[in-house]
Structure formats: structure tokens, C-alpha cells
Design an enzyme around this catalytic site. Structure first.
Site, PDB file in Angstrom:
ATOM      1  N   SER A  70       3.700  -2.537  10.455  1.00  0.00           N
ATOM      2  CA  SER A  70       5.291  -2.670  10.472  1.00  0.00           C
ATOM      3  C   SER A  70       5.596  -3.950  10.036  1.00  0.00           C
ATOM      4  O   SER A  70       6.422  -4.311  10.766  1.00  0.00           O
ATOM      5  CB  SER A  70       5.636  -2.341  11.942  1.00  0.00           C
ATOM      6  N   ASN A 127       0.757  -1.160  -0.075  1.00  0.00           N
ATOM      7  CA  ASN A 127      -0.061   0.071   0.002  1.00  0.00           C
ATOM      8  C   ASN A 127       0.853   1.316  -0.022  1.00  0.00           C
ATOM      9  O   ASN A 127       1.562   1.491   0.973  1.00  0.00           O
ATOM     10  CB  ASN A 127      -0.765   0.083   1.085  1.00  0.00           C
ATOM     11  N   GLU A 136      -5.209  -4.978  10.735  1.00  0.00           N
ATOM     12  CA  GLU A 136      -4.258  -3.965  10.923  1.00  0.00           C
ATOM     13  C   GLU A 136      -4.414  -3.409  12.399  1.00  0.00           C
ATOM     14  O   GLU A 136      -5.325  -2.559  12.504  1.00  0.00           O
ATOM     15  CB  GLU A 136      -4.020  -3.235   9.703  1.00  0.00           C
ATOM     16  N   HIS A 183      -9.433   0.897   5.415  1.00  0.00           N
ATOM     17  CA  HIS A 183      -8.255   1.064   6.062  1.00  0.00           C
ATOM     18  C   HIS A 183      -8.283   2.427   7.292  1.00  0.00           C
ATOM     19  O   HIS A 183      -8.909   3.237   7.138  1.00  0.00           O
ATOM     20  CB  HIS A 183      -7.234   1.919   5.169  1.00  0.00           C
ATOM     21  N   GLY A 209       3.051  -1.311   4.255  1.00  0.00           N
ATOM     22  CA  GLY A 209       2.985   0.142   3.923  1.00  0.00           C
ATOM     23  C   GLY A 209       4.232   0.588   3.750  1.00  0.00           C
ATOM     24  O   GLY A 209       4.808   0.467   2.506  1.00  0.00           O
ATOM     25  N   GLY A 215       2.859   1.927  10.918  1.00  0.00           N
ATOM     26  CA  GLY A 215       3.880   3.095  10.776  1.00  0.00           C
ATOM     27  C   GLY A 215       4.542   3.291  11.759  1.00  0.00           C
ATOM     28  O   GLY A 215       5.124   4.240  12.106  1.00  0.00           O
ATOM     29  N   GLU A 271      -6.749   4.512   8.289  1.00  0.00           N
ATOM     30  CA  GLU A 271      -6.139   6.120   7.869  1.00  0.00           C
ATOM     31  C   GLU A 271      -7.695   6.485   7.394  1.00  0.00           C
ATOM     32  O   GLU A 271      -7.888   7.841   7.684  1.00  0.00           O
ATOM     33  CB  GLU A 271      -5.062   6.158   6.925  1.00  0.00           C
ATOM     34  N   LYS A 275       0.176   4.324  -0.161  1.00  0.00           N
ATOM     35  CA  LYS A 275      -0.588   5.386   0.377  1.00  0.00           C
ATOM     36  C   LYS A 275      -0.194   6.824  -0.390  1.00  0.00           C
ATOM     37  O   LYS A 275      -0.390   6.556  -1.571  1.00  0.00           O
ATOM     38  CB  LYS A 275      -0.141   5.480   1.840  1.00  0.00           C
TER      39      LYS A 275
HETATM   40  P1  PGA Z   1       3.110   0.086   7.739  1.00  0.00           P
HETATM   41  O1  PGA Z   1       1.571   0.391   6.998  1.00  0.00           O
HETATM   42  O2  PGA Z   1       3.438  -1.175   6.721  1.00  0.00           O
HETATM   43  O3  PGA Z   1       3.816   1.223   7.375  1.00  0.00           O
HETATM   44  O4  PGA Z   1       2.809  -0.306   9.304  1.00  0.00           O
HETATM   45  C1  PGA Z   1       0.651  -0.762   6.933  1.00  0.00           C
HETATM   46  C2  PGA Z   1      -0.763  -0.294   6.314  1.00  0.00           C
HETATM   47  O5  PGA Z   1      -1.195   1.087   6.535  1.00  0.00           O
HETATM   48  O6  PGA Z   1      -1.335  -0.774   5.620  1.00  0.00           O
END
Ligand code: PGA
Length: 253
Positions: free
Chosen positions: A215, A11, A169, A97, A236, A175, A99, A13
Site C-alpha cells: 500500500s 509490480n 512486504e 512474492h 503494486g 493491496g 502471492e 501483477k
Molecule cells: P500494493 O502491492 O502496493 O498494491 O499493496 C505491493 C506488492 O504486492 O508488491
């Protein structure tokens, strides 16, 4: 245990211009060549989808969108419909997601409409769920997952959900560099599969792939993938650089 094909998704983003996306996709196409024992998806920004689709033609890497609207057309300024996404080569759409849930107030009801619209139009939903840190600390993780799954999949025809992908998630792991332990992830995944069993029946629950996200890095993917209910990853930050993502894709060594 059902024979679920591993699925690893990137992803991107809100990162990368169209030119940068094309460059990364070209490199990934080289890295991914021959990796036929896993399904691979990348989800660039809307503005890069068609150009990346063009690069990925003839490769085993499939295209996903990061979001989708729940109507096929109309006066909805700024939105992008499932039909538009399939027309530029998208096979998957990430829906729900965290976010989007937190910054854009996406509710379980809205996410349900998006999953239904995507599935009805042949776009495979990658349906994201997960608890916040406060919810985990208050021992509410399973209540949250239960509610997100129940509401998100409500009143959708079983036939439309055959290809569904679920991504667990935990919000506190996204992140932050702080991944869930394999035990925490497996525990949540087993709960999710049990819940899918009660909503969709056992044969579908056994087929549906449940990805872990939060992560994921080259250093932890191998351990995560050894657990029985983790069928892949939604990555991500570590998917932005082709060689790092390539290490994740080659987690079997
Ligand atoms: P990350 O994000 O791997 O940067 O933790 C995962 C995601 O938001 O799908």
C-alpha cells in the site's frame, strides 16, 4: 550510513495487455526522464516484457520480471527461465512474492533455488519476504523474517548476491490500503539488515537495498523514505497508472 541509491519498483501483477503496457511505459519514460538519482524498475506481465523493453530503450527505467523458474531450459511446460528473461531485456526478477507463496505454494526451498538460478545467470533477484497478519498478531514477525531470509539465501555464493535487493512486504499491507507505519517498517528493515549482516557480512549488508512494499502511495512514500533502513519501495496498485507512479518516483517533491 552507506550510500545506497534509492530504488523504486512497480509490480504490475496480472494487469494490462501488451498494448496497455506499452502505453503506460511510454508515459513513464517521459516522466522518468531526468530522474537519475533513483533506480527505477517496472515489472509487466511476461507477455509484455519484450514490447516494453523496446519502449524503454535509452531510458533510465529498467525491466523486471514478476517470477522466474530455476532451470535454464527443459521440459517444464509453462515456465520461463532466467536466460529467457535476460534475452528480452530483464535486469531484475521479483522472487518469493507473497502471492506466489500463498496461491502457488512456493516454499522457502523453491524460492532459494530461484534466487540462486537468477543470480547465477546475471538476473538481479528482488527477494520478497514478509509476515501475515496472524504471524504479526502472534508476535512472530521476526521469526518469520529470520526463517525466510536464512532459507532463501542458503548456500548461495556471496559473489552472486552482491546486487541482491530485498523487499519487506507485510502480507497484511499488500493491496489492502493499510500500509505499515514508518515505525513498524523501520523496525522490520533494521532487523532484516541485521540478519543480512550475519548471513552475508557487514559490508554487503550495508550495500543491499531493502525496499518496503504494501500500500505504498504518493501520500506515504515521503515519510517511508525518510527512515534510515528503507531504501525504496515495491509498489503494486499505485504503479499501474503512470502519473500516480510518477508522483511516487518524485517523492522528494
Ligand atoms: P500494493 O502491492 O502496493 O498494491 O499493496 C505491493 C506488492 O504486492 O508488491
Amino acid at each position: 550510513m552507506a550510500n545506497r541509491k534509492p530504488f523504486i519498483a512497480g509490480n504490475w501483477k496480472m494487469h494490462k495487455t501488451c498494448t496497455e503496457s506499452v502505453e503506460t511505459a511510454k508515459r513513464l519514460k517521459e516522466i522518468g526522464a531526468g530522474l537519475t538519482d533513483i533506480d527505477i524498475m517496472i515489472a509487466p506481465a511476461f507477455t509484455s516484457l519484450y514490447a516494453v523493453f523496446d519502449v524503454l530503450k535509452g531510458s533510465n527505467i529498467l525491466l523486471g520480471a514478476q517470477n522466474v523458474f530455476w532451470k535454464n531450459e527443459g521440459a517444464y511446460t509453462g515456465e520461463v527461465s532466467p536466460v529467457m528473461l535476460t534475452s528480452v531485456g530483464c535486469i531484475y526478477a521479483i522472487i518469493g512474492h507473497s502471492e506466489r507463496r500463498s496461491y502457488f505454494q512456493e516454499s522457502d526451498e523453491l524460492i532459494n533455488q530461484k534466487i540462486a538460478a537468477a543470480a547465477r545467470n546475471g538476473l538481479i533477484p528482488v527477494f520478497c519476504i514478509g509476515e501475515t497478519e496472524q504471524e504479526r498478531d502472534a508476535d512472530k514477525t521476526k521469526n518469520v523474517l529470520d526463517k525466510q531470509l536464512t532459507k532463501g539465501l542458503q548456500d548461495i555464493a556471496l559473489d552472486d548476491l552482491k546486487t541482491l535487493v530485498v523487499a519487506y512486504e507485510p502480507v497484511w499491507a499488500i493491496g489492502t490500503g493499510k500500509s505499515a507505519t514508518t515505525e513498524q517498517a523501520q523496525d522490520a528493515h533494521a532487523f532484516i539488515r541485521g540478519k543480512l549482516n550475519s548471513i552475508l557480512g557487514s559490508s554487503m549488508a550495508e550495500q543491499i537495498r531493502i525496499l518496503y512494499g504494501g500500500s505504498v502511495k504518493p501520500g506515504n512514500i515521503g515519510e517511508l523514505m525518510k527512515t534510515p533502513d528503507i531504501d525504496g519501495a515495491l509498489v503494486g496498485g499505485a504503479s499501474l497508472e503512470a502519473d500516480t507512479f510518477g508522483e511516487i518516483l518524485k517523492y522528494r517533491g
